[in-house]
Scaffold this motif. Structure first.
Motif, PDB file in Angstrom:
ATOM      1  N   VAL A  93       0.774  -1.226  -0.090  1.00 43.56           N
ATOM      2  CA  VAL A  93       0.077  -0.095   0.133  1.00 43.56           C
ATOM      3  C   VAL A  93       0.818   1.204  -0.149  1.00 43.56           C
ATOM      4  N   PHE A  94       1.807   1.114  -0.799  1.00 44.23           N
ATOM      5  CA  PHE A  94       2.648   2.441  -1.001  1.00 44.23           C
ATOM      6  C   PHE A  94       2.059   3.382  -2.087  1.00 44.23           C
ATOM      7  N   PRO A  95       1.733   4.751  -1.747  1.00 47.16           N
ATOM      8  CA  PRO A  95       0.798   5.761  -2.710  1.00 47.16           C
ATOM      9  C   PRO A  95       1.761   5.729  -4.033  1.00 47.16           C
ATOM     10  N   SER A  96       1.117   5.158  -4.950  1.00 52.22           N
ATOM     11  CA  SER A  96       1.478   4.837  -6.350  1.00 52.22           C
ATOM     12  C   SER A  96       2.122   6.023  -7.086  1.00 52.22           C
ATOM     13  N   HIS A  97       1.375   7.223  -6.869  1.00 50.55           N
ATOM     14  CA  HIS A  97       1.785   8.365  -7.778  1.00 50.55           C
ATOM     15  C   HIS A  97       3.299   8.717  -7.206  1.00 50.55           C
ATOM     16  N   ALA A  98       4.010   8.499  -5.974  1.00 47.03           N
ATOM     17  CA  ALA A  98       5.210   8.678  -5.646  1.00 47.03           C
ATOM     18  C   ALA A  98       6.316   7.854  -6.374  1.00 47.03           C
ATOM     19  N   LYS A  99       5.679   6.624  -6.710  1.00 43.59           N
ATOM     20  CA  LYS A  99       6.686   5.602  -7.541  1.00 43.59           C
ATOM     21  C   LYS A  99       6.599   6.020  -8.809  1.00 43.59           C
ATOM     22  N   LEU A 100       5.884   6.913  -9.457  1.00 47.42           N
ATOM     23  CA  LEU A 100       5.700   7.052 -10.987  1.00 47.42           C
ATOM     24  C   LEU A 100       6.699   8.340 -11.345  1.00 47.42           C
ATOM     25  N   VAL A 101       7.717   8.497 -10.583  1.00 48.17           N
ATOM     26  CA  VAL A 101       8.711   9.310 -10.650  1.00 48.17           C
ATOM     27  C   VAL A 101       9.889   8.760 -10.893  1.00 48.17           C
ATOM     28  N   ALA A 102      10.472   8.919 -12.093  1.00 47.72           N
ATOM     29  CA  ALA A 102      11.688   8.370 -12.365  1.00 47.72           C
ATOM     30  C   ALA A 102      12.851   8.985 -12.047  1.00 47.72           C
ATOM     31  N   GLY A 154       6.743 -13.235  -6.010  1.00 51.65           N
ATOM     32  CA  GLY A 154       5.815 -12.493  -6.263  1.00 51.65           C
ATOM     33  C   GLY A 154       6.535 -11.054  -5.376  1.00 51.65           C
ATOM     34  N   GLY A 155       7.487 -11.276  -4.472  1.00 53.60           N
ATOM     35  CA  GLY A 155       8.095  -9.826  -4.264  1.00 53.60           C
ATOM     36  C   GLY A 155       8.725  -9.325  -5.129  1.00 53.60           C
ATOM     37  N   ALA A 156       8.862  -7.876  -4.886  1.00 57.11           N
ATOM     38  CA  ALA A 156       9.096  -7.012  -6.259  1.00 57.11           C
ATOM     39  C   ALA A 156      10.681  -7.216  -6.424  1.00 57.11           C
ATOM     40  N   LYS A 157      11.538  -7.481  -5.358  1.00 56.76           N
ATOM     41  CA  LYS A 157      12.828  -7.523  -5.830  1.00 56.76           C
ATOM     42  C   LYS A 157      13.027  -8.773  -6.457  1.00 56.76           C
ATOM     43  N   GLN A 158      12.399  -9.868  -5.915  1.00 56.27           N
ATOM     44  CA  GLN A 158      12.506 -11.196  -6.623  1.00 56.27           C
ATOM     45  C   GLN A 158      11.998 -11.332  -8.038  1.00 56.27           C
ATOM     46  N   LEU A 159      10.937 -10.484  -8.364  1.00 56.36           N
ATOM     47  CA  LEU A 159      10.428 -10.668  -9.745  1.00 56.36           C
ATOM     48  C   LEU A 159      11.278  -9.692 -10.554  1.00 56.36           C
ATOM     49  N   ILE A 160      11.892  -8.812 -10.129  1.00 57.14           N
ATOM     50  CA  ILE A 160      12.688  -7.768 -10.886  1.00 57.14           C
ATOM     51  C   ILE A 160      14.117  -8.675 -11.247  1.00 57.14           C
ATOM     52  N   ARG A 161      14.489  -9.678 -10.368  1.00 59.57           N
ATOM     53  CA  ARG A 161      15.587 -10.396 -10.674  1.00 59.57           C
ATOM     54  C   ARG A 161      15.395 -11.434 -11.369  1.00 59.57           C
ATOM     55  N   SER A 193      19.743  -0.892   0.069  1.00 60.35           N
ATOM     56  CA  SER A 193      20.015   0.551   0.188  1.00 60.35           C
ATOM     57  C   SER A 193      19.532   1.367  -0.871  1.00 60.35           C
ATOM     58  N   THR A 194      19.061   0.674  -1.822  1.00 63.62           N
ATOM     59  CA  THR A 194      18.912   1.318  -3.330  1.00 63.62           C
ATOM     60  C   THR A 194      17.571   1.309  -3.604  1.00 63.62           C
ATOM     61  N   ARG A 195      16.639   2.362  -4.336  1.00 65.24           N
ATOM     62  CA  ARG A 195      15.697   2.182  -4.738  1.00 65.24           C
ATOM     63  C   ARG A 195      15.634   1.581  -6.097  1.00 65.24           C
ATOM     64  N   SER A 196      14.599   0.900  -6.546  1.00 66.96           N
ATOM     65  CA  SER A 196      14.635   0.205  -7.920  1.00 66.96           C
ATOM     66  C   SER A 196      14.831   1.001  -9.073  1.00 66.96           C
ATOM     67  N   PRO A 197      13.878   2.373  -8.961  1.00 66.12           N
ATOM     68  CA  PRO A 197      14.281   3.432 -10.075  1.00 66.12           C
ATOM     69  C   PRO A 197      15.855   3.796 -10.265  1.00 66.12           C
ATOM     70  N   GLU A 198      16.449   3.740  -9.240  1.00 73.40           N
ATOM     71  CA  GLU A 198      17.882   4.080  -9.323  1.00 73.40           C
ATOM     72  C   GLU A 198      18.671   2.975 -10.239  1.00 73.40           C
ATOM     73  N   MET A 199      17.873   2.033 -10.325  1.00 75.02           N
ATOM     74  CA  MET A 199      18.657   1.115 -11.434  1.00 75.02           C
ATOM     75  C   MET A 199      17.742   0.750 -12.773  1.00 75.02           C
ATOM     76  N   GLY A 200      17.121   1.901 -12.943  1.00 78.09           N
ATOM     77  CA  GLY A 200      16.495   1.853 -14.234  1.00 78.09           C
ATOM     78  C   GLY A 200      15.147   1.025 -14.159  1.00 78.09           C
ATOM     79  N   VAL A 201      14.479   0.449 -13.225  1.00 72.62           N
ATOM     80  CA  VAL A 201      13.296  -0.360 -13.051  1.00 72.62           C
ATOM     81  C   VAL A 201      12.272  -0.011 -11.941  1.00 72.62           C
ATOM     82  N   GLN A 202      10.842  -0.090 -12.199  1.00 71.62           N
ATOM     83  CA  GLN A 202       9.847  -0.093 -11.386  1.00 71.62           C
ATOM     84  C   GLN A 202       8.999  -1.062 -11.472  1.00 71.62           C
ATOM     85  N   CYS A 203       8.191  -1.353 -10.159  1.00 73.40           N
ATOM     86  CA  CYS A 203       7.548  -2.366 -10.338  1.00 73.40           C
ATOM     87  C   CYS A 203       6.257  -1.996  -9.741  1.00 73.40           C
TER      88      CYS A 203
END
Length: 569
Positions: free
Chosen positions: A142-151, A239-246, A256-266
């Motif tokens: 339940v993280f606010p989606s608008h905040a994740k839509l910033v590259a 189904g974990g975000a980091k596992q699915l990205i992997r 210590s890194t957000r996924s957008p800093e690696m060029g990916v968002q989930c």
């Protein structure tokens, strides 16, 4: 051919999904009362916008977002606000939270709705729309989606990952949503794609959901998008975000890194669906799909209004007589609901009716044998047995050295432990203790800062007051006629231009001299009163007193401040 990667660890528990996907999604009936918590997402507590006795319409905003990391809350139906008060929360703590209690009127009367042509707006306006319509991650975080839509500014967006894995046992809400509303999900993914502008869009679905895979691939063709729908191996917690990205990209996201800093968002598929409803239909998040399963006669997925009490929902499934409790979420990461009065919230994706047969009592905890099975199963490559020892010994500093906050509490370590140690419970305990100590430290630091600021302010005010007094005294002394040579010289020397440059001792002396001068003038200006009717004897007595007083005042009048008056014996 699409290349898949693997993540370390994970387990394969019984899925128990088949029983709840035999019937289509049903609409839950309107309850007699709705309890809508204002805090249903990560971030600040929304501010209540309604009062008791006020009538609201369906979709009307009743909680205003607090700052950027927050999301609005809306009335699930039309009715009257009964109260805005503390009610029990759908949380393992069972603590109350500020909620809007709403009595539906049965009309289900909507507020005015208007679609949004998001392509003609600035991206920031679209994000604000999602925030104001309560769109948050419905996969559980339940993280606010608008905040994740910033590259990230420094890293171009390479991949947008859409999570349809749904790896938790018993849970099938996303599976049924993809089967029945795939086209709207794909259109919602298109909104995310347009805001983030990634090079690729990957939709990951576990290979034990063939119907969902087929529906999503067909929807991608209908909408005319080039999204890639990928079947990923069934393995918890895929189904974990980091596992699915992997699995889909081969990228490992450090703790210590957000996924957008690696060029990916989930994002979750249900989040994309609600985003499309908010943009294209003007509908806030008022309901969600909930899997009701476990020890019930009729396991099924229901579309339930947010705020529906658990008691009303479980009645639809007809729980069996030996039901002992209800778990929100899956059996791996879920928790037992604290009360039947606790409401359905945005984070509620599954309700499992528990029974001794379905969830037997845990075996007694035995000593750790350091077999290492927990470390092999940990998807984040931690050392759970080390974390266990330090948490049990209350050595919380060591738990942090072993990266306890990298733990996602997936439960894999507890699942494989041959000693039946509830490892996740120890880790949650250690985290809560560390957070509590951090709060105490922050409070102490804040109190210290306030104390030091107050002392600094008081010293500054004293200095400013002394300076003002010195300037005022110097000005008065310079303006008044000096009574004696010594006082005059000292008073005239202290002027407005030089007072600020004097040392504190000089300012003090000047202030004393000016005060003495004022006192002397006040004494001289005082005239005796009520002396008209004095007798001759009284007049003679006064004259004698004045005669004795005159010699005592002479040294002071001549400026001899340090000489003692000669007193005749």
């Amino acid at each position: 051919m699409f290349q898949l990667f693997k993540f370390k660890g994970g387990v394969k528990p019984e899925t128990n999904k088949a029983v709840s996907v035999t019937a289509p999604i049903a609409i839950a009936p309107l309850p007699a009362q709705l309890i809508v918590p204002l805090h249903q997402s990560i971030g600040g507590m929304p501010r209540p916008l309604v009062k008791a006795g006020e009538r609201v319409l369906k979709g009307q905003r009743i909680g205003d977002p607090d700052k950027w990391i927050s999301a609005a809350v809306h009335a699930p139906t039309s009715g009257t606000v009964v109260s805005v008060e503390e009610r029990i929360a759908s949380h393992p703590s069972g603590l109350p939270t500020l909620s809007v209690v709403l009595e539906p009127d049965g009309r289900d009367e909507w507020m005015e709705r208007a679609p949004l042509d998001y392509a003609s707006l600035e991206p920031e306006r679209v994000r604000e729309r999602l925030r104001d319509f309560g769109v948050v991650g419905l996969g559980g975080a339940v993280f606010p989606s608008h905040a994740k839509l910033v590259a990230a500014k420094a890293v171009p967006m390479e991949e947008l990952v859409i999570n349809g894995a749904e790896c938790e046992p018993f849970m099938t809400c996303d599976d049924m949503l993809m089967r029945e509303r795939a086209e709207e999900i794909v259109r919602g993914v298109g909104i995310f794609r347009d805001l983030l502008a990634p090079k690729r869009v990957l939709i990951g679905i576990e290979d034990n959901k063939p119907e969902a895979l087929a529906a999503m691939r067909a929807a991608v063709q209908i909408v005319g998008e080039n999204f890639e729908v990928v079947a990923v191996p069934t393995r918890y917690p895929a189904g974990g975000a980091k596992q699915l990205i992997r699995v889909l990209t081969g990228k490992e996201v450090p703790a210590s890194t957000r996924s957008p800093e690696m060029g990916v968002q989930c994002f979750n598929v249900a989040t994309a669906y609600t985003a499309w409803r908010a943009i294209a239909h003007g509908e806030p998040v008022l309901s969600r799909i909930v899997t009701l399963t476990g020890n019930v006669e009729q396991p099924r997925n229901w579309e339930v209004l947010l705020g529906t009490p658990l008691r009303d929902l479980i009645a639809l499934g007809q729980p069996k007589a030996d039901t002992t409790g209800y778990v929100m979420g899956g059996p791996m990461m879920g928790f037992e609901m604290p009360s039947l009065e606790a409401p359905i919230v945005k984070a509620t994706n599954c309700i499992i009716a528990a029974s001794p047969t379905l969830f037997p009592p845990p075996a007694p905890e035995m000593p750790c044998i350091r077999c290492g099975a927990c470390a092999q199963a940990c998807p984040h490559e931690l050392q759970p047995f080390e974390l266990y020892w330090f948490a049990r010994a209350r050595n919380f500093g060591k738990t942090q050295e072993y990266n306890i906050f990298d733990c996602i509490e997936c439960g894999c370590c507890s699942y494989v432990c041959p000693s039946h140690i509830p490892l996740v419970q120890y880790f949650r305990f250690a985290k809560s203790e560390i957070w509590a100590r951090e709060r105490e430290k922050n409070q102490a630091d804040a109190a210290k800062a306030r104390f030091e600021f107050r002392n600094e302010r008081e010293e500054r005010e004293k200095a400013e007051k002394a300076e003002r007094l010195a300037k005022a005294a110097a000005a008065k002394a310079a303006a008044a006629k000096p009574a004696s040579e010594g006082v005059s010289a000292q008073s005239v020397a202290v002027t407005d231009n030089t007072a600020a440059t004097l040392d504190p001792e000089a300012i003090k002396k000047a202030t004393i001299a000016a005060a003495m001068e004022r006192a002397k003038r006040q004494r001289e200006s005082v005239q005796p009163k009520n002396t008209e009717g004095l007798t001759a004897a009284q007049s003679e007595e006064i004259a004698e007193i004045e005669a004795r007083r005159t010699p005592l005042q002479k040294p002071t009048d001549q400026g001899e401040e340090n000489s003692a008056p000669a007193i005749e014996k």
